[in-house]
Scaffold this motif. Structure first.
Motif, short mmCIF file in Angstrom:
data_model
loop_
_atom_site.label_atom_id
_atom_site.label_comp_id
_atom_site.label_asym_id
_atom_site.label_seq_id
_atom_site.Cartn_x
_atom_site.Cartn_y
_atom_site.Cartn_z
N PRO A 1 0.97 -1.19 0.02
CA PRO A 1 -0.12 -0.09 0.05
C PRO A 1 0.81 1.42 -0.26
O PRO A 1 1.85 1.26 0.64
CB PRO A 1 -0.88 -0.13 1.36
CG PRO A 1 -0.96 -1.55 1.45
CD PRO A 1 0.49 -2.08 1.05
N VAL A 2 0.35 2.18 -0.61
CA VAL A 2 1.14 3.56 -0.82
C VAL A 2 0.20 4.50 -0.30
O VAL A 2 -1.03 4.42 -0.47
CB VAL A 2 1.68 3.79 -2.37
CG1 VAL A 2 2.85 2.77 -2.55
CG2 VAL A 2 0.45 3.82 -3.32
N PRO A 3 0.80 5.78 0.28
CA PRO A 3 -0.08 7.00 0.36
C PRO A 3 -0.92 7.39 -0.85
O PRO A 3 -0.35 7.43 -1.88
CB PRO A 3 0.60 8.14 0.91
CG PRO A 3 2.00 7.10 1.33
CD PRO A 3 2.12 6.14 0.43
N LEU A 4 -2.02 7.82 -0.83
CA LEU A 4 -2.95 8.29 -1.96
C LEU A 4 -2.40 9.66 -1.96
O LEU A 4 -3.34 10.48 -1.39
CB LEU A 4 -4.54 8.13 -1.79
CG LEU A 4 -4.74 6.33 -1.59
CD1 LEU A 4 -6.22 6.26 -1.12
CD2 LEU A 4 -4.47 5.63 -2.81
N GLY A 5 -1.64 10.08 -2.96
CA GLY A 5 -1.23 11.53 -3.14
C GLY A 5 -1.83 11.98 -4.26
O GLY A 5 -2.96 11.46 -4.85
N GLY A 6 -1.33 13.20 -4.65
CA GLY A 6 -1.86 13.61 -6.05
C GLY A 6 -2.14 15.14 -5.91
O GLY A 6 -1.58 15.83 -5.05
N GLU A 7 -2.90 15.76 -6.54
CA GLU A 7 -3.42 17.26 -6.78
C GLU A 7 -4.16 17.48 -5.60
O GLU A 7 -5.26 16.94 -5.34
CB GLU A 7 -3.89 17.50 -8.02
CG GLU A 7 -3.12 17.11 -9.31
CD GLU A 7 -4.16 16.22 -10.42
OE1 GLU A 7 -3.82 16.59 -11.70
OE2 GLU A 7 -5.33 16.20 -9.94
N ILE A 8 -3.94 18.69 -4.89
CA ILE A 8 -4.67 19.12 -3.63
C ILE A 8 -4.84 20.45 -3.84
O ILE A 8 -3.99 21.17 -4.52
CB ILE A 8 -4.26 18.93 -2.26
CG1 ILE A 8 -2.95 19.42 -2.08
CG2 ILE A 8 -3.89 17.19 -2.43
CD1 ILE A 8 -2.37 19.37 -0.67
N ALA A 9 -5.83 21.03 -3.31
CA ALA A 9 -6.04 22.69 -3.43
C ALA A 9 -6.65 22.96 -2.15
O ALA A 9 -7.67 22.13 -1.54
CB ALA A 9 -6.83 23.23 -4.50
N GLY A 10 -6.28 23.92 -1.22
CA GLY A 10 -7.10 24.35 -0.18
C GLY A 10 -6.35 25.69 0.61
O GLY A 10 -5.76 26.27 -0.15
N THR A 11 -6.70 25.75 1.88
CA THR A 11 -6.37 26.77 2.46
C THR A 11 -5.03 26.52 3.37
O THR A 11 -5.20 25.48 4.14
CB THR A 11 -7.37 27.35 3.43
OG1 THR A 11 -8.21 27.72 2.59
CG2 THR A 11 -6.63 28.79 4.04
N VAL A 12 -3.94 27.24 3.45
CA VAL A 12 -2.75 26.95 4.16
C VAL A 12 -3.18 27.16 5.73
O VAL A 12 -3.65 28.30 6.00
CB VAL A 12 -1.59 28.14 3.94
CG1 VAL A 12 -0.32 27.74 4.83
CG2 VAL A 12 -1.23 27.66 2.50
N VAL A 13 -2.86 26.32 6.40
CA VAL A 13 -3.33 26.29 7.73
C VAL A 13 -2.01 26.78 9.08
O VAL A 13 -2.01 27.55 9.86
CB VAL A 13 -3.93 25.12 8.74
CG1 VAL A 13 -4.13 24.78 9.97
CG2 VAL A 13 -4.94 24.84 7.83
N ALA A 14 -0.70 25.95 8.36
CA ALA A 14 0.54 26.34 9.19
C ALA A 14 1.45 26.32 8.10
O ALA A 14 1.40 25.51 7.15
CB ALA A 14 0.65 25.47 10.25
#
Length: 305
Positions: A51-64
């Motif tokens: 199993p591998v982490p399910l990564g890829g394209e993300i978009a959102g708001t920077v929290v820290a």
């Protein structure tokens, strides 16, 4: 926080509770609002031995932000490629892979446009000038393919044709600006093409190469593998060019950034608008993957945490 995981190759996807990650040096902690589903990640779930982490394209708001981050701060709207767990409420994004989401664009716009658009734009860049040429785009209804069709048109291609698995997708492909649409199983794909952009690979490489005119170029950017015969290149003095986005991101950051700016410019002036097939909750990640594996998607598939 919630994140999607699986435990064995091809195993079911499930949502679990996990600790919110901490931004390390050079990293942004992002509250994810949209996550792009890609074919390479779908294939990893089916094929990876572990199993591998399910990564890829993300978009959102920077929290820290982590130590050393200089371009972003908490509250900024960003998008980029996550190499860790991206199917989640929160994800880590390296500063080098992040870009701002401009005002007037949604987070769904961002994941549908940026990474897929970079691949499409990069494949056209690898192909060389296409002005006045005939261009064929395989997987033309996919997240990348739909943008490749539009971008080939904006770059002055004389004729743009999409190739798809299902003739039911033809109207959608034509709505993108394609002159015509062909099916993979068709005996002929129309007139010989100066350039083929291939996102499928495998058994489709041979017919894609056969569709080229003499001195034509085949740009291969699929994770699907495949084999071609050297003789088939020699007969028509044809070329095959491999393209991988990760090499550009790591080795040519200035070019990578220039392409990102070009995509947002085309978006802001209304020239480039990505199509979105559907928006799925994290709990429905398996359905999002199914849209990719069954080739039923018309445009980008997006998760909405």
């Amino acid at each position: 926080m919630r994140r999607v995981r699986y435990e064995s190759a091809g195993g079911p996807l499930f949502v679990e509770e996990a600790a919110v990650p901490v931004a390390g040096p050079g990293e942004l902690l992002v509250r994810c609002a949209a996550v792009g589903v890609t074919l390479p990640v779908v294939r990893k779930v089916a094929e990876a031995a572990e199993p591998v982490p399910l990564g890829g394209e993300i978009a959102g708001t920077v929290v820290a932000v982590g130590e050393g981050v200089s371009r972003f701060r908490a509250g900024d709207r960003v998008t980029g490629l996550c190499f860790g767990h991206g199917y989640a409420d929160h994800a880590l994004l390296h500063e080098a892979m992040a870009s701002p989401v401009p005002a007037g664009a949604s987070f769904v716009d961002a994941v549908a446009l940026v990474r897929s658009g970079l691949v499409a734009l990069g494949a056209l860049h690898a192909a060389g000038p296409v002005r006045g040429e005939a261009v064929l785009v395989t997987a033309a209804a996919s997240g990348v393919g739909q943008l490749a069709v539009r971008l080939a048109r904006t770059r002055g291609a004389r004729r743009v044709v999409g190739a798809v698995s299902d003739p039911a997708k033809a109207d959608f492909v034509r709505s993108l600006g394609a002159d015509d649409c062909v099916r993979y199983g068709d005996e002929r794909w129309g007139e010989p093409y100066d350039c083929v952009l291939d996102a499928v690979g495998g058994d489709l490489l041979a017919p894609a190469l056969a569709a080229l005119a003499s001195h034509g170029r085949l740009v291969a950017y699929s994770s699907g593998g495949g084999t071609i015969q050297a003789y088939d290149l020699l007969v028509g003095a044809k070329s095959v060019i491999g393209f991988q986005m990760a090499l550009i991101a790591r080795g040519r950051p200035a070019l990578y950034e220039r392409w990102r700016r070009e995509l947002w410019r085309l978006f802001s002036d209304g020239t480039l608008r990505p199509a979105v097939h559907g928006e799925f909750a994290l709990e429905d990640a398996a359905k999002a993957h199914e849209a990719i594996t069954t080739r039923s998607n018309l445009g980008k598939v997006v998760l909405r945490p």
